[in-house]
Design an enzyme around this catalytic site. Structure first.
Site, mmCIF file in Angstrom:
data_model
loop_
_atom_site.group_PDB
_atom_site.id
_atom_site.type_symbol
_atom_site.label_atom_id
_atom_site.label_comp_id
_atom_site.label_asym_id
_atom_site.label_seq_id
_atom_site.Cartn_x
_atom_site.Cartn_y
_atom_site.Cartn_z
ATOM 1 N N GLU A 291 64.219 13.112 90.769
ATOM 2 C CA GLU A 291 63.584 11.713 91.640
ATOM 3 C C GLU A 291 63.932 12.208 92.919
ATOM 4 O O GLU A 291 63.259 11.963 94.006
ATOM 5 C CB GLU A 291 64.261 10.592 91.260
ATOM 6 N N ASP B 205 61.246 12.653 96.093
ATOM 7 C CA ASP B 205 61.346 11.794 97.070
ATOM 8 C C ASP B 205 60.889 12.691 98.315
ATOM 9 O O ASP B 205 60.213 12.174 99.187
ATOM 10 C CB ASP B 205 62.418 11.294 97.099
ATOM 11 N N ASP C 276 61.100 5.292 90.644
ATOM 12 C CA ASP C 276 61.710 6.668 90.659
ATOM 13 C C ASP C 276 61.233 7.592 89.638
ATOM 14 O O ASP C 276 61.184 8.732 90.011
ATOM 15 C CB ASP C 276 63.186 6.191 89.949
ATOM 16 N N GLU D 285 58.260 9.524 91.258
ATOM 17 C CA GLU D 285 58.968 10.746 92.310
ATOM 18 C C GLU D 285 59.352 11.811 91.332
ATOM 19 O O GLU D 285 59.042 13.037 91.712
ATOM 20 C CB GLU D 285 60.195 10.032 93.124
#
Length: 230
Positions: free
Chosen positions: A45, A49, A118, A121
């Protein structure tokens, strides 16, 4: 390692054939079911991102050559925020393939916005580690494409912040937001939220994410109040 049928189908919807299937398995593994031999998707995650951010920033930079930094920044924020990631996750049916602990599953984890955002990502990071940045960027552009195009021309200001500033300027307390309806299947719910001012004025908004519905309601109420005061 061979992927289960549901993950094979998800991979097809995503548009990426994993050479390292273990990366996808890890990307859909929530911390509620992780162990020493089954790592969660939290580290992915973190990486995803950043990959998402660079992909979106590059796309926005090229989509509107005349846009100033002050215009690009809110567009970027609207596209990488959690609710947008969750919307893409719902479109892909990501919630259906998440690996969750029993308690998280029983509490509706497959449709939680934070969990879906989450995990989306983490999936982007898995593609990046599996095949490099170009492959990850292509996945982002494929599934964020219509949103990127819309962001280049649409007003993307934070409607909730604008409505709160409007209220504060008139000595009113911050607006309240109340969920009034929820429809649709668990993997793709539709939320309706009502924005309320202390003076009694209200307006509703509907979207696939609760936060997006709040933004829609705030935008509708702000437009109503501005029209009323013209």
């Amino acid at each position: 390692m061979r992927l289960a049928a549901d993950l094979v189908a998800f991979s097809a919807r995503l548009g990426h054939d994993f050479r390292r299937p273990d990366l996808l398995v890890r990307a859909v593994t929530h911390s509620s079911i992780s162990s020493a031999t089954r790592p969660s998707n939290e580290r992915l995650e973190f990486l995803g991102d950043r990959v998402l951010g660079l992909s979106i920033a590059t796309a926005l930079f090229g989509a509107d050559e005349r846009a100033a930094e002050g215009q690009l920044a809110p567009r970027f924020n609207a596209l990488v925020r959690q609710e947008t990631c969750a919307e893409v996750a719902r479109d892909l049916g990501l919630g259906e393939v998440l690996k969750l602990g029993r308690s998280e599953m029983m509490s509706g984890g497959r449709r939680k916005e934070a969990l879906l955002g989450d995990a989306m990502e983490a999936v982007i990071a898995a593609v990046y580690l599996d095949a490099g940045f170009d492959a990850a960027r292509d996945v982002v552009l494929r599934h964020w494409g219509p949103r990127i195009a819309a962001a280049a021309t649409a007003e993307t200001r934070d409607a909730k912040s604008s409505l709160q500033e409007w209220a504060q300027a008139r000595g009113l307390p911050p607006p309240a937001y109340v969920e009034t309806a929820r429809e649709g299947p668990d993997h793709q719910p539709l939320f309706t939220v009502e924005a309320r001012l202390s003076t009694g004025e209200t307006a509703s908004g509907t979207a696939t994410g609760k936060r997006a519905a709040e933004q829609a309601a705030a935008r509708a109420l702000l437009a109503r109040m501005e029209q009323k005061n013209d």
